[in-house]
Design a protein around this motif. Structure first.
Motif, PDB file in Angstrom:
ATOM      1  N   MET A  68       0.868  -1.188   0.000  1.00  0.00           N
ATOM      2  CA  MET A  68       0.000   0.000   0.000  1.00  0.00           C
ATOM      3  C   MET A  68       0.900   1.232   0.000  1.00  0.00           C
ATOM      4  N   THR A  69       0.598   2.173  -0.905  1.00  0.00           N
ATOM      5  CA  THR A  69       1.463   3.336  -1.070  1.00  0.00           C
ATOM      6  C   THR A  69       0.645   4.603  -1.228  1.00  0.00           C
ATOM      7  N   GLN A  70       1.154   5.687  -0.665  1.00  0.00           N
ATOM      8  CA  GLN A  70       0.665   7.010  -1.054  1.00  0.00           C
ATOM      9  C   GLN A  70       1.455   7.358  -2.303  1.00  0.00           C
ATOM     10  N   ASP A  71       0.785   7.331  -3.454  1.00  0.00           N
ATOM     11  CA  ASP A  71       1.490   7.413  -4.733  1.00  0.00           C
ATOM     12  C   ASP A  71       1.353   8.800  -5.350  1.00  0.00           C
ATOM     13  N   SER A  72       2.312   9.138  -6.206  1.00  0.00           N
ATOM     14  CA  SER A  72       2.261  10.442  -6.870  1.00  0.00           C
ATOM     15  C   SER A  72       1.482  10.394  -8.174  1.00  0.00           C
ATOM     16  N   LEU A  82      -4.047   6.740  -3.509  1.00  0.00           N
ATOM     17  CA  LEU A  82      -3.774   5.533  -2.722  1.00  0.00           C
ATOM     18  C   LEU A  82      -3.554   4.420  -3.739  1.00  0.00           C
ATOM     19  N   LYS A  83      -2.388   3.788  -3.667  1.00  0.00           N
ATOM     20  CA  LYS A  83      -2.070   2.719  -4.612  1.00  0.00           C
ATOM     21  C   LYS A  83      -1.956   1.385  -3.883  1.00  0.00           C
ATOM     22  N   LEU A  84      -2.571   0.368  -4.463  1.00  0.00           N
ATOM     23  CA  LEU A  84      -2.419  -0.998  -3.974  1.00  0.00           C
ATOM     24  C   LEU A  84      -1.763  -1.819  -5.083  1.00  0.00           C
ATOM     25  N   ALA A  85      -0.782  -2.616  -4.729  1.00  0.00           N
ATOM     26  CA  ALA A  85      -0.104  -3.476  -5.701  1.00  0.00           C
ATOM     27  C   ALA A  85      -0.055  -4.888  -5.144  1.00  0.00           C
ATOM     28  N   CYS A  86      -0.603  -5.822  -5.886  1.00  0.00           N
ATOM     29  CA  CYS A  86      -0.613  -7.217  -5.444  1.00  0.00           C
ATOM     30  C   CYS A  86       0.802  -7.797  -5.517  1.00  0.00           C
ATOM     31  N   THR A  87       1.254  -8.401  -4.430  1.00  0.00           N
ATOM     32  CA  THR A  87       2.585  -9.012  -4.409  1.00  0.00           C
ATOM     33  C   THR A  87       2.518 -10.531  -4.279  1.00  0.00           C
ATOM     34  N   THR A  88       1.418 -11.047  -3.750  1.00  0.00           N
ATOM     35  CA  THR A  88       1.168 -12.490  -3.709  1.00  0.00           C
ATOM     36  C   THR A  88      -0.258 -12.716  -4.153  1.00  0.00           C
ATOM     37  N   ALA A  89      -0.427 -13.500  -5.216  1.00  0.00           N
ATOM     38  CA  ALA A  89      -1.773 -13.750  -5.734  1.00  0.00           C
ATOM     39  C   ALA A  89      -2.520 -14.759  -4.858  1.00  0.00           C
ATOM     40  N   LYS A 130      -7.926   3.996 -11.339  1.00  0.00           N
ATOM     41  CA  LYS A 130      -7.305   3.340 -12.491  1.00  0.00           C
ATOM     42  C   LYS A 130      -6.616   2.063 -11.998  1.00  0.00           C
ATOM     43  N   GLY A 131      -6.197   1.235 -12.937  1.00  0.00           N
ATOM     44  CA  GLY A 131      -5.518  -0.003 -12.569  1.00  0.00           C
ATOM     45  C   GLY A 131      -4.595  -0.441 -13.688  1.00  0.00           C
ATOM     46  N   ASN A 132      -4.033  -1.626 -13.534  1.00  0.00           N
ATOM     47  CA  ASN A 132      -3.117  -2.149 -14.558  1.00  0.00           C
ATOM     48  C   ASN A 132      -3.881  -2.735 -15.740  1.00  0.00           C
ATOM     49  N   ALA A 133      -5.163  -3.051 -15.492  1.00  0.00           N
ATOM     50  CA  ALA A 133      -6.005  -3.660 -16.524  1.00  0.00           C
ATOM     51  C   ALA A 133      -7.454  -3.432 -16.129  1.00  0.00           C
ATOM     52  N   SER A 134      -8.348  -3.762 -17.015  1.00  0.00           N
ATOM     53  CA  SER A 134      -9.767  -3.589 -16.710  1.00  0.00           C
ATOM     54  C   SER A 134     -10.183  -4.468 -15.539  1.00  0.00           C
ATOM     55  N   ALA A 135     -11.068  -3.936 -14.739  1.00  0.00           N
ATOM     56  CA  ALA A 135     -11.585  -4.695 -13.605  1.00  0.00           C
ATOM     57  C   ALA A 135     -12.906  -4.071 -13.180  1.00  0.00           C
ATOM     58  N   THR A 136     -13.683  -4.843 -12.446  1.00  0.00           N
ATOM     59  CA  THR A 136     -14.948  -4.359 -11.909  1.00  0.00           C
ATOM     60  C   THR A 136     -14.968  -4.606 -10.408  1.00  0.00           C
ATOM     61  N   ARG A 226      -1.499  -7.066 -10.712  1.00  0.00           N
ATOM     62  CA  ARG A 226      -2.676  -6.241 -10.420  1.00  0.00           C
ATOM     63  C   ARG A 226      -2.313  -5.015  -9.576  1.00  0.00           C
ATOM     64  N   THR A 227      -2.807  -3.860 -10.016  1.00  0.00           N
ATOM     65  CA  THR A 227      -2.698  -2.623  -9.231  1.00  0.00           C
ATOM     66  C   THR A 227      -4.069  -1.950  -9.179  1.00  0.00           C
ATOM     67  N   PHE A 228      -4.226  -1.088  -8.190  1.00  0.00           N
ATOM     68  CA  PHE A 228      -5.463  -0.309  -8.041  1.00  0.00           C
ATOM     69  C   PHE A 228      -5.092   1.037  -7.457  1.00  0.00           C
ATOM     70  N   PHE A 229      -5.529   2.086  -8.122  1.00  0.00           N
ATOM     71  CA  PHE A 229      -5.274   3.454  -7.664  1.00  0.00           C
ATOM     72  C   PHE A 229      -6.617   4.135  -7.424  1.00  0.00           C
ATOM     73  N   ILE A 230      -6.679   4.951  -6.369  1.00  0.00           N
ATOM     74  CA  ILE A 230      -7.911   5.705  -6.107  1.00  0.00           C
ATOM     75  C   ILE A 230      -7.564   7.040  -5.455  1.00  0.00           C
ATOM     76  N   THR A 231      -8.309   8.066  -5.839  1.00  0.00           N
ATOM     77  CA  THR A 231      -8.161   9.376  -5.187  1.00  0.00           C
ATOM     78  C   THR A 231      -9.425  10.193  -5.451  1.00  0.00           C
ATOM     79  N   GLY A 232      -9.474  11.377  -4.872  1.00  0.00           N
ATOM     80  CA  GLY A 232     -10.614  12.271  -5.097  1.00  0.00           C
ATOM     81  C   GLY A 232     -11.926  11.710  -4.601  1.00  0.00           C
ATOM     82  N   VAL A 233     -11.877  11.009  -3.471  1.00  0.00           N
ATOM     83  CA  VAL A 233     -13.101  10.380  -2.962  1.00  0.00           C
ATOM     84  C   VAL A 233     -13.979  11.444  -2.303  1.00  0.00           C
ATOM     85  N   GLN A 234     -15.212  11.511  -2.743  1.00  0.00           N
ATOM     86  CA  GLN A 234     -16.137  12.509  -2.216  1.00  0.00           C
ATOM     87  C   GLN A 234     -17.515  11.881  -2.033  1.00  0.00           C
ATOM     88  N   LEU A 235     -18.135  12.132  -0.883  1.00  0.00           N
ATOM     89  CA  LEU A 235     -19.513  11.707  -0.626  1.00  0.00           C
ATOM     90  C   LEU A 235     -20.267  12.942  -0.168  1.00  0.00           C
TER      91      LEU A 235
END
Lengths: 350, 57
Positions: A68-72, A82-89, A130-136, A226-235
């Motif tokens: 888990m990383t605070q990514d630029s 916020l970036k998540l990167a899978c290291t063990t599947a 965003k991510g490394n590939a399409s996902a839902t 697999r990676t997952f990035f997220i930011t700008g979360v607003q409710l």
């Protein structure tokens, strides 16, 4: 979004009691504050807060591991994600596995949602992913004050930054407690077993149906690519997504301090020291005042810098607005030439 | 939350009483506040019989 459309959305939300300053109930949605550190590796064995403030990782029963990383990397107008990167599947998914990002909200901050009344307002969730590939994946709101009523929606991730906008209808059942406890959870499901996926996704507010919480999602742990990035979360209250509410860094930081505060080093000291460089003398106790009153009495952890103690160590006692340090093995003064210098963390997260 | 030890830091009715606990491998001082998530988890594990809080030394 055109300026005219943006203005129309904002006016629409204002007419529903939303809009304006402080419309975003998510703190640190742009991932700028990371008091615990900017990167944490080998995660997945247990849930917890690891990097960016306020965003908790939920890790239940999975063999998958991640960093888990605070990514630029971020969309235009943002500096962090916020970036998540899978290291063990983990491709053998047991029924009770669950992995995702959780954000918990106090009920006293959500009374304007009018939840549980006949005039309950819709709320709109928006974020960039965003991510490394399409996902839902699935974004869910869960009411922890009322037997875990919940509602969810799927969203898609691509290799480019995409803004997601989801409007949830108002819930006329179940008022939120007007207190400092956890009332509403926002959860992003990124991996789950059949306990959460075997039903039909619950897209209207309803009673807890575990099998209907994360239906149709991809698995973040399907590959170490697999990676997952997220930011700008607003409710926000209202049926329209508005632009992310940017605020001064200092304001976000102070909001985060209500839940977690990491002091500077050498904030606390006990010393009966005459050694060179350690002339400070505070032989029994010392107190430090928190920058803001915390949500509850926090769990305190000492962050030791240097010490010379012949016996025992130090004890911390924290309340909502201050912390006290005292020696654990001496009821009176520290023995001559002994000292403890360090900082602390205070954790009042939900 | 993996809690491997828990001990009161002071006798009962002492103003500054907390629980010194090792949680996920880190030594922490947990306040006796039911709104604190660590204290809530300690109480849960005590109720389940998987954790005992030792008296203060």
């Amino acid at each position: 979004m055109s300026k005219a459309a943006e203005l129309a959305n904002l006016i629409g939300n204002i007419n529903m009691g939303g809009g304006g300053v402080n419309r975003n109930v998510i703190i640190n949605g742009n991932m700028t504050i990371a008091e615990r550190g900017t990167s944490s590796t080998g995660l997945g064995a247990s849930s917890g807060y690891f990097t960016v403030d306020r965003f908790k990782m939920v890790c239940n029963n999975t063999a998958g591991r991640f960093t888990m990383t605070q990514d630029s990397s971020a969309p235009d107008g943002f500096a962090n994600s916020l970036k998540l990167a899978c290291t063990t599947a983990d491709t053998s998914i047991a029924s009770n596995e669950e992995f995702g990002i959780l954000y918990r909200m106090e009920g006293q901050d959500l009374q304007h949602f009018k939840k549980g009344t006949s005039s309950a307002y819709p709320t709109t969730l928006s974020f960039y992913v965003k991510g490394n590939a399409s996902a839902t994946y699935v974004a869910e709101l869960m009411d922890s004050d009322n037997s875990s009523r919940h509602i969810g929606a799927t969203f898609n991730v691509t290799t480019d930054w995409t803004r997601v906008e989801i409007t949830f209808p108002g819930d006329t059942t179940g008022t939120l407690d007007d207190d400092n406890g956890a009332s509403l959870d926002l959860q992003f499901f990124l991996h789950a077993g059949s306990n959460n996926t075997s039903g039909t996704l619950q897209t209207s507010w309803g009673a807890l149906a575990q099998a209907n919480r994360a239906v149709g999602i991809s698995s973040f742990f399907d590959s170490t690519d697999r990676t997952f990035f997220i930011t700008g979360v607003q409710l926000e209250v209202g049926q329209n997504a508005t632009e992310f509410e940017h605020e001064p860094h200092e304001r976000t930081e102070m909001k985060c301090y209500r839940y977690y505060f990491a002091s500077s080093t050498y904030t606390l000291a006990l010393a009966n020291a005459h050694s060179t460089g350690y002339s400070f003398r505070q032989e029994r106790t010392q107190q430090h005042v928190m920058p803001v009153r915390m949500r509850s009495s926090p769990t305190a952890t000492a962050v030791e810098s240097v010490k010379l103690l012949s016996s025992g160590t130090i004890t911390l006692h924290a309340n909502t607005d201050h912390i006290v340090i005292y020696p654990s093995a001496h009821s009176g003064d520290l023995p001559s030439s002994e000292y403890w210098y360090g900082g602390y963390t205070a954790d009042a997260e939900l | 939350m993996n809690i491997t030890s828990a001990q009161y830091t002071a006798p009962e009715d002492t103003l500054v009483r907390t629980i010194k606990a090792t949680i996920d491998g880190v030594e922490m001082f947990v306040p006796l506040d039911p709104d604190n998530r660590h204290y809530a988890e300690i109480l849960k594990q005590v109720k389940e019989g998987t954790l005992t809080i030792k008296d203060a030394d």
